[in-house]
Design a protein around this motif. Structure first.
Motif, short mmCIF file in Angstrom:
data_model
loop_
_atom_site.label_atom_id
_atom_site.label_comp_id
_atom_site.label_asym_id
_atom_site.label_seq_id
_atom_site.Cartn_x
_atom_site.Cartn_y
_atom_site.Cartn_z
N LYS A 44 0.83 -1.20 0.00
CA LYS A 44 0.00 0.00 0.00
C LYS A 44 0.87 1.26 0.00
N LYS A 45 1.91 1.25 0.81
CA LYS A 45 2.84 2.38 0.88
C LYS A 45 3.58 2.55 -0.44
N ASP A 46 4.00 1.43 -1.03
CA ASP A 46 4.75 1.49 -2.29
C ASP A 46 3.89 2.02 -3.44
N VAL A 47 2.62 1.61 -3.47
CA VAL A 47 1.71 2.10 -4.52
C VAL A 47 1.53 3.61 -4.40
N GLU A 48 1.37 4.09 -3.17
CA GLU A 48 1.22 5.53 -2.94
C GLU A 48 2.47 6.29 -3.39
N GLU A 49 3.65 5.77 -3.05
CA GLU A 49 4.90 6.43 -3.42
C GLU A 49 5.14 6.37 -4.92
N ALA A 50 4.76 5.26 -5.54
CA ALA A 50 4.92 5.13 -6.99
C ALA A 50 4.08 6.16 -7.73
N GLY A 51 2.94 6.50 -7.15
CA GLY A 51 2.07 7.50 -7.77
C GLY A 51 2.66 8.89 -7.78
N THR A 52 3.69 9.11 -6.96
CA THR A 52 4.34 10.43 -6.90
C THR A 52 5.81 10.36 -7.32
N GLY A 53 6.16 9.31 -8.08
CA GLY A 53 7.52 9.24 -8.62
C GLY A 53 8.48 8.34 -7.90
N GLY A 54 8.03 7.64 -6.86
CA GLY A 54 8.89 6.70 -6.16
C GLY A 54 9.76 7.34 -5.09
N ASP A 55 10.37 6.50 -4.24
CA ASP A 55 11.21 7.03 -3.17
C ASP A 55 12.69 6.98 -3.57
N ALA A 56 13.53 7.61 -2.74
CA ALA A 56 14.96 7.73 -3.05
C ALA A 56 15.65 6.37 -3.09
N LEU A 57 15.23 5.46 -2.21
CA LEU A 57 15.85 4.13 -2.14
C LEU A 57 15.74 3.40 -3.47
N MET A 58 14.54 3.40 -4.03
CA MET A 58 14.31 2.69 -5.29
C MET A 58 14.85 3.48 -6.49
N ASN A 59 14.65 4.77 -6.48
CA ASN A 59 15.10 5.58 -7.61
C ASN A 59 16.61 5.58 -7.75
N LEU A 60 17.30 5.48 -6.63
CA LEU A 60 18.76 5.39 -6.69
C LEU A 60 19.19 4.08 -7.32
N ALA A 61 18.48 2.99 -6.95
CA ALA A 61 18.79 1.69 -7.55
C ALA A 61 18.59 1.72 -9.06
N TYR A 62 17.52 2.38 -9.50
CA TYR A 62 17.26 2.46 -10.95
C TYR A 62 18.23 3.39 -11.65
N SER A 63 18.73 4.39 -10.94
CA SER A 63 19.71 5.29 -11.54
C SER A 63 21.04 4.58 -11.81
N LEU A 64 21.23 3.44 -11.16
CA LEU A 64 22.45 2.64 -11.33
C LEU A 64 22.33 1.64 -12.48
N ARG A 65 21.27 1.73 -13.25
CA ARG A 65 20.99 0.73 -14.29
C ARG A 65 22.23 0.43 -15.14
N TYR A 66 22.91 1.44 -15.64
CA TYR A 66 24.03 1.21 -16.56
C TYR A 66 25.37 1.08 -15.84
N ASP A 67 25.45 1.54 -14.61
CA ASP A 67 26.72 1.46 -13.87
C ASP A 67 26.84 0.20 -13.03
N ALA A 68 25.70 -0.36 -12.61
CA ALA A 68 25.74 -1.51 -11.70
C ALA A 68 26.52 -2.68 -12.29
N SER A 69 26.33 -2.96 -13.57
CA SER A 69 27.03 -4.08 -14.20
C SER A 69 28.53 -3.84 -14.25
N LYS A 70 28.93 -2.60 -14.51
CA LYS A 70 30.36 -2.28 -14.56
C LYS A 70 30.99 -2.45 -13.18
N ILE A 71 30.29 -1.99 -12.15
CA ILE A 71 30.78 -2.13 -10.78
C ILE A 71 30.86 -3.61 -10.41
N TRP A 72 29.82 -4.36 -10.75
CA TRP A 72 29.76 -5.79 -10.43
C TRP A 72 30.93 -6.54 -11.04
#
Length: 504
Positions: free
Chosen positions: A307-335
């Motif tokens: 319920k909390k996640d659906v509410e946050e997704a409706g306003t663009g998501g939280d920093a925890l998840m958005n940071l993970a998605y911002s790593l989309r192209y860098d995560a593999s290089k780091i790994w």
């Protein structure tokens, strides 16, 4: 004449075929190379993932990252605009076609169209391509190349073999295969649908990740009204992807800082250092300190969290998840820069929480799940301990930390296994016994990550792989955008080897 064998006709198979075609034709190698393409299903392009016709089985990635061409990630979104766009029933979500989440079958149609297009182009330019409807179950490496064997015992010779095997079944709970009311995999969905034609009471689903969510969608789309229980050791459901992610600033967890760590300490980045950087960036974007222990979701109330996640997704998501998605192209290089031991440690300590934040569910499906939970139809039960069959009552008993549950139909949706020995695939099992592929400690097979060549005692120098088969050494191997980028590396290496052989 060099022959390249592609085993698998799903997304990876289509991508590697097209990329090879483009390289072969543009480099004037048409008369020097042939391709043999094997797919066990009737049609190319669909595979297991994109052949499902269930309307609730959505892509977990937005359209503008799903292009099948390495340098054209938005190609699918452009194709979608030409083919009906947001007017189609298979397209869900708010915003433009770029941000849409489509039904998987629609993406399968896209792949099938691209495969047919380039097969016709092959005929036109004189490139020999033989698409064979067969399942390769074994092969050997010889001095002359590779000898492949299909299910009927027929053999094929080739110089290069590219494994595009797709998503393997898990081999867990094999002891239940003899029971009629046990289903070992959610795909294809027909076995589940057939069971719903009978009088089924409670349904138990093993797992609560994306595979389990697809299973719930199948049940609801086909009119099931009973109770659905999702059983999991940790109870971690994927978080919810917003229609558009809020922008976040990464000042600490960057490629530059990871490299500076190596220069400063003369060693590769470790799990603790990575998590420290991640925490600093989250707190920087929030503008406050975070009680990180409070963010541990293991065993927490899944309904309240969703319920909390659906509410946050409706306003663009939280920093925890958005940071993970911002790593989309860098995560593999780091790994790829981490040691094997640290990869294993990361998966043990942080893997489950990283997965639910980095691989979220579409908002459209999250709202459907929330509705089911509000109506007391769906429940997530954590701390799974034991599963057994009660022959007297003809039911399955699932023991969890709180109590024991009884279900009539049991579906294994635990997801694809990471370790080679746990993959329920005949071909993988056969070549593993022959040391043609070698297990990597963090999962999958050992591969040269610069070329995608498999490295094992009896692999030879012409064996390559893509996708889930190399899931431990590489990250994001189940993402189309990542696989099409690795396809580019793989095809460059294959063509390079062909050219070198011609010179010598």
């Amino acid at each position: 004449m060099k022959n390249i064998a592609i085993i698998g006709g799903g997304a990876c198979g289509v991508s590697v075929f097209i990329e090879l075609f483009l390289k072969i034709t543009s480099m004037d190698l048409t008369g020097k190379v042939s391709i043999t393409w094997f797919e066990k299903n009737k049609d190319l392009g669909y595979g297991l993932a994109f052949g499902t016709r269930e309307e609730g089985h959505l892509l977990n990635t937005q359209a503008d990252l799903m292009g099948i061409y390495a340098d054209e990630p938005d190609h699918f979104a452009e194709w979608l605009k030409v083919h009906g766009g947001k007017k189609r029933e298979e397209v869900k979500g708010q915003g433009s076609e770029e941000n849409a989440y489509t039904a998987r079958i629609l993406y399968g149609h896209y792949l099938a169209e691209q495969a047919k297009k380039y097969l016709k182009k092959s005929e036109k330019v004189g490139l020999r391509v033989n698409a064979i409807h067969a399942e390769i179950i074994d092969f050997d490496h010889t001095a002359a190349g590779y000898i492949l064997k299909d299910h009927a015992g027929k053999q094929y010779e080739c110089d290069f073999t590219i494994l595009c095997l797709g998503t393997p079944k898990p081999n867990t709970y094999k002891e239940f295969l003899k029971y009629e009311l046990y289903i070992d995999f959610p795909w294809p969905s027909e076995p589940i649908v057939r069971k719903l034609e009978t009088d089924i009471g409670h349904v138990g689903v093993l797992g609560c990740s994306l595979s389990a969510i697809d299973t719930v969608m199948t049940l609801e789309d086909h009119g099931y009204k009973g109770k659905i229980l999702l059983f999991s050791p940790d109870g971690l459901m994927p978080r919810v992807q917003p229609a558009g992610h809020n922008e976040v600033e990464r000042k600490h967890l960057t490629i530059k800082n990871v490299h500076q760590y190596k220069r400063k300490f003369l060693k590769r980045i470790n799990t603790k250092a990575l998590f420290r950087m991640y925490r600093k960036d989250v707190e920087h974007n929030l503008g406050k300190k975070v009680n990180w222990k409070s963010l541990n979701r293991i065993g927490k109330d899944a309904f309240k969290l969703l319920k909390k996640d659906v509410e946050e997704a409706g306003t663009g998501g939280d920093a925890l998840m958005n940071l993970a998605y911002s790593l989309r192209y860098d995560a593999s290089k780091i790994w790829m820069g981490m040691s094997t031991d640290e990869k294993v440690k990361f998966m043990k300590w942080l893997g489950p929480h990283w997965a639910i934040n980095r691989h979220g569910m579409p908002l459209y499906n999250a709202k459907r799940l929330l509705h089911l939970m509000e109506n007391n139809t769906l429940k997530v039960v954590p701390f799974l301990q034991e599963v057994k069959y009660n022959g007297r009552e003809g039911k399955f008993s699932i023991r969890c930390a709180d109590r024991e549950y009884q279900v009539d139909l049991l579906i294994n949706a635990t997801g694809s296994p990471s370790k080679l020995e746990e993959m329920n695939t005949e071909l993988v099992g056969n070549i593993l016994k022959k040391d043609i592929i070698k297990p990597y400690p963090a999962g999958g097979a050992v591969v040269n990550e610069r070329t995608m060549q498999l490295m094992a005692k009896n692999a030879g120098d012409g064996l390559f792989a893509l996708g889930h088969l190399v899931n431990g050494q590489l990250m994001d191997v189940n993402a189309i955008w990542f696989n099409v980028k690795t396809v580019k590396l793989l095809s460059q290496e294959v063509i390079f080897k062909i050219q070198q052989d011609a010179v010598s």
